[in-house]
Design a protein around this motif. Sequence first.
Motif, mmCIF file in Angstrom:
data_model
loop_
_atom_site.group_PDB
_atom_site.id
_atom_site.type_symbol
_atom_site.label_atom_id
_atom_site.label_comp_id
_atom_site.label_asym_id
_atom_site.label_seq_id
_atom_site.Cartn_x
_atom_site.Cartn_y
_atom_site.Cartn_z
ATOM 1 N N GLY A 1 0.937 -1.524 0.465
ATOM 2 C CA GLY A 1 0.014 -0.082 -0.020
ATOM 3 C C GLY A 1 0.973 0.969 -0.070
ATOM 4 N N ILE A 2 2.273 1.570 0.160
ATOM 5 C CA ILE A 2 2.834 2.641 -0.098
ATOM 6 C C ILE A 2 2.817 3.505 -2.286
ATOM 7 N N GLU A 3 1.907 4.479 -1.956
ATOM 8 C CA GLU A 3 1.864 4.893 -3.022
ATOM 9 C C GLU A 3 2.555 5.781 -2.724
ATOM 10 N N ASP A 4 3.250 7.196 -2.237
ATOM 11 C CA ASP A 4 4.207 8.155 -2.179
ATOM 12 C C ASP A 4 5.206 8.459 -0.985
ATOM 13 N N LEU A 5 6.229 8.935 -1.571
ATOM 14 C CA LEU A 5 7.291 9.435 -0.976
ATOM 15 C C LEU A 5 7.396 9.465 0.443
ATOM 16 N N SER A 6 5.558 10.148 1.079
ATOM 17 C CA SER A 6 5.219 10.622 1.843
ATOM 18 C C SER A 6 4.562 9.475 3.136
ATOM 19 N N ASP A 7 4.221 8.288 2.149
ATOM 20 C CA ASP A 7 3.983 7.287 3.169
ATOM 21 C C ASP A 7 5.353 6.382 3.705
ATOM 22 N N MET A 8 6.952 6.867 3.510
ATOM 23 C CA MET A 8 7.739 6.316 4.060
ATOM 24 C C MET A 8 7.824 6.723 5.301
ATOM 25 N N LYS A 9 7.562 7.974 5.770
ATOM 26 C CA LYS A 9 7.425 7.507 7.081
ATOM 27 C C LYS A 9 6.919 6.892 8.242
ATOM 28 N N TYR A 10 5.910 6.011 7.064
ATOM 29 C CA TYR A 10 5.452 5.237 8.073
ATOM 30 C C TYR A 10 6.103 3.566 8.975
ATOM 31 N N LEU A 11 7.212 3.520 7.957
ATOM 32 C CA LEU A 11 7.807 2.144 7.340
ATOM 33 C C LEU A 11 9.258 2.214 8.272
ATOM 34 N N SER A 12 9.512 0.760 8.637
ATOM 35 C CA SER A 12 10.906 0.109 8.572
ATOM 36 C C SER A 12 11.102 -0.187 7.496
ATOM 37 N N THR A 13 12.768 -0.796 7.642
ATOM 38 C CA THR A 13 13.232 -2.118 6.664
ATOM 39 C C THR A 13 12.241 -3.178 7.920
ATOM 40 N N LYS A 14 13.166 -3.122 8.942
ATOM 41 C CA LYS A 14 12.057 -4.091 9.420
ATOM 42 C C LYS A 14 10.599 -5.006 8.971
ATOM 43 N N GLY A 15 9.853 -3.635 9.235
ATOM 44 C CA GLY A 15 8.426 -3.693 9.129
ATOM 45 C C GLY A 15 8.139 -4.732 7.850
ATOM 46 N N ILE A 16 8.878 -4.120 7.030
ATOM 47 C CA ILE A 16 9.060 -4.659 5.531
ATOM 48 C C ILE A 16 9.227 -6.175 5.403
#
Length: 621
Positions: free
Chosen positions: A391-406
């Motif tokens: 569900g990541i569609e935009d660069l602004s969505d990156m702030k909700y991510l972590s590598t381990k979360g992926i």
Amino acid sequence: SSGINAEWPLRPGYFEATRIMSSSLKPPPRSLQSLKDECMKRGLLNKDADFSDESKRNQLLLHMWNSHTIGRSVDRASILVVGSSGVGKSSTINHLFDLKEKQTVCFAKTSDACSETRTTTEFLLEVNSPHHFETSGLKLGLVDTPGFNDTEGSKQDACNFYSIKKFYDQHMKGCRPNLVFVLVQATDSRIQGRNSNLAKSLRCLKALKLIDTKNPNVVAVLTWSCCLGESEKKFTKNISRKIQIVKETIFQFLEVNAPVVALENDIEDLELDGDYSILPDGTRQVKNLYTACLNLFKANGDSYGQLIFNEAFSSGPKKLSVGGQIKAKNANMENLSKDEFHFFEFFSKALEGGISDPIVHEAQKFINEESLGNDEASEIQCLVGLLKRIGIEDLSDMKYLSTKGINLKTNEEVLPVGEKFLKKLGVKDTIVNIAAENSACVIGQGYNIFNDTAVPCKIFLCKDKVSKFGLAIPSISNISAVNETRTFMNQYDNRKSLLIDRLSHLNVSLGVDYEEFSCTGRAGFSWSSSEMSFYMEERIFEVNMDSFLGKAADLTEDFKHDVKLLPVRFNIKDAADRNHFEKFFNRWGQFYVSKITGGGSIELKINSSAINSGSQDIGTI
């Protein structure tokens, strides 16, 4: 129907242990409503559905429902075939599905002087599944499309592509195709660049909104590939380079990581191995195309599309007919409707390259700046596909991510080059301590069922440990990735009914006075007449301590101290005894929590006025 063995030289279906009369086969539901009705009748959509019944009909219905949930049709599977005239669309399809003699598709051809093919045409391939699912009339639609670069100009191109859109709107109820075959001639030297014919056709294909970036449905096929070299060394070198170019171009303009398969359409001079012919590098065709498609079906959870594709690929009997057709308007002689004119404007913008995805742009930029090789570039493209899938569609969505979360959400490991790319986009490789996150600290702690809450005191003595997903969890527990959705919309006539059902979800059954409970309801459980609560959980991980109980789980000194203070015998009439136990249970609870799930949730509250209006049922609301 999971596929065929890698070394098996024959198509599945040649050897059949039993014969089932076609009259005993039952066709699948033909509409979403009839699928829902049959699933409900069999209890397959209930929250407490029993999936232990592995009857062939139940399995078929669940496969259909799986494909429906990702936006695929339940009436048929569909393969959209895109490519210029002479690229080998007909021979590729006939070869893939073993269509011979009169049972062959003949996709329309376009002369060099004039574009005559302006109709989107579906060829319906009908097959049965007598052994796997005891069903008949499974349909696979093979959709031929008008070519790109119409001699009448871009406005006619827009009309031609609109016929494709109109076909899927009318005949497929707006569902996306299960697969999109993009055919490219291997000898085409004008593939790269924003103004190449391939780039332009891909941008126009993107404008149709039939490409699924979350559940990618694109397979690229390099046709007439033996023209790149007859010797193994020359063929391998040239085809590898061409595959990478096509892969990068599709990634840039369709924003998906697509498999690219090499095929030779003239197989007369090729060495044969059973049902398959051998390319100069030893690859069996068309098994290579079959495997690429199968992998996409599996990755997407498109199990109904997969089973139809498998049956069509097998050596069993097939029936071929012409399905729906949509003829494109003549742009110079017919007026465009309002919708067609808006599509033409959108199409023109796409043709000029005015529509782009920021994440894909950053990925392409990173690949170029780092001068990545084919393998590392493919890793970045796969990573972008994973981001789209969650569900990541935009660069602004990156702030909700972590590598381990992926890692946790996709169950895929991010390699070092991927971590470097994510870091550039601002993604942190952070560790989240779930013991500090809201109610997730309850694992291993006491639970007071009278007010339906966890108690703050620790029963078990343990430290935190970092799991493979980067979540810090209690050392007496294990974490595992899950992928399940649960919904709750339970309405009760009285508070007692609510409490009994709520306790059953906590695996607690008591014969007590429910007036002592202070629980007044929660999301998905309501007994108020003024509104109804609908609650959905998307669960992505589970933490449980079952394997540690009685082994490595030590008790805290505070807990052991309070246990020792309890009376050896309990006298219900003794006020002191009752006081001891009440204090103990108020502090430590009556139960402890051995499992939690984590992910995301949403609650919708439906007002009584909507419920009582009678204009719509609850499901529709």
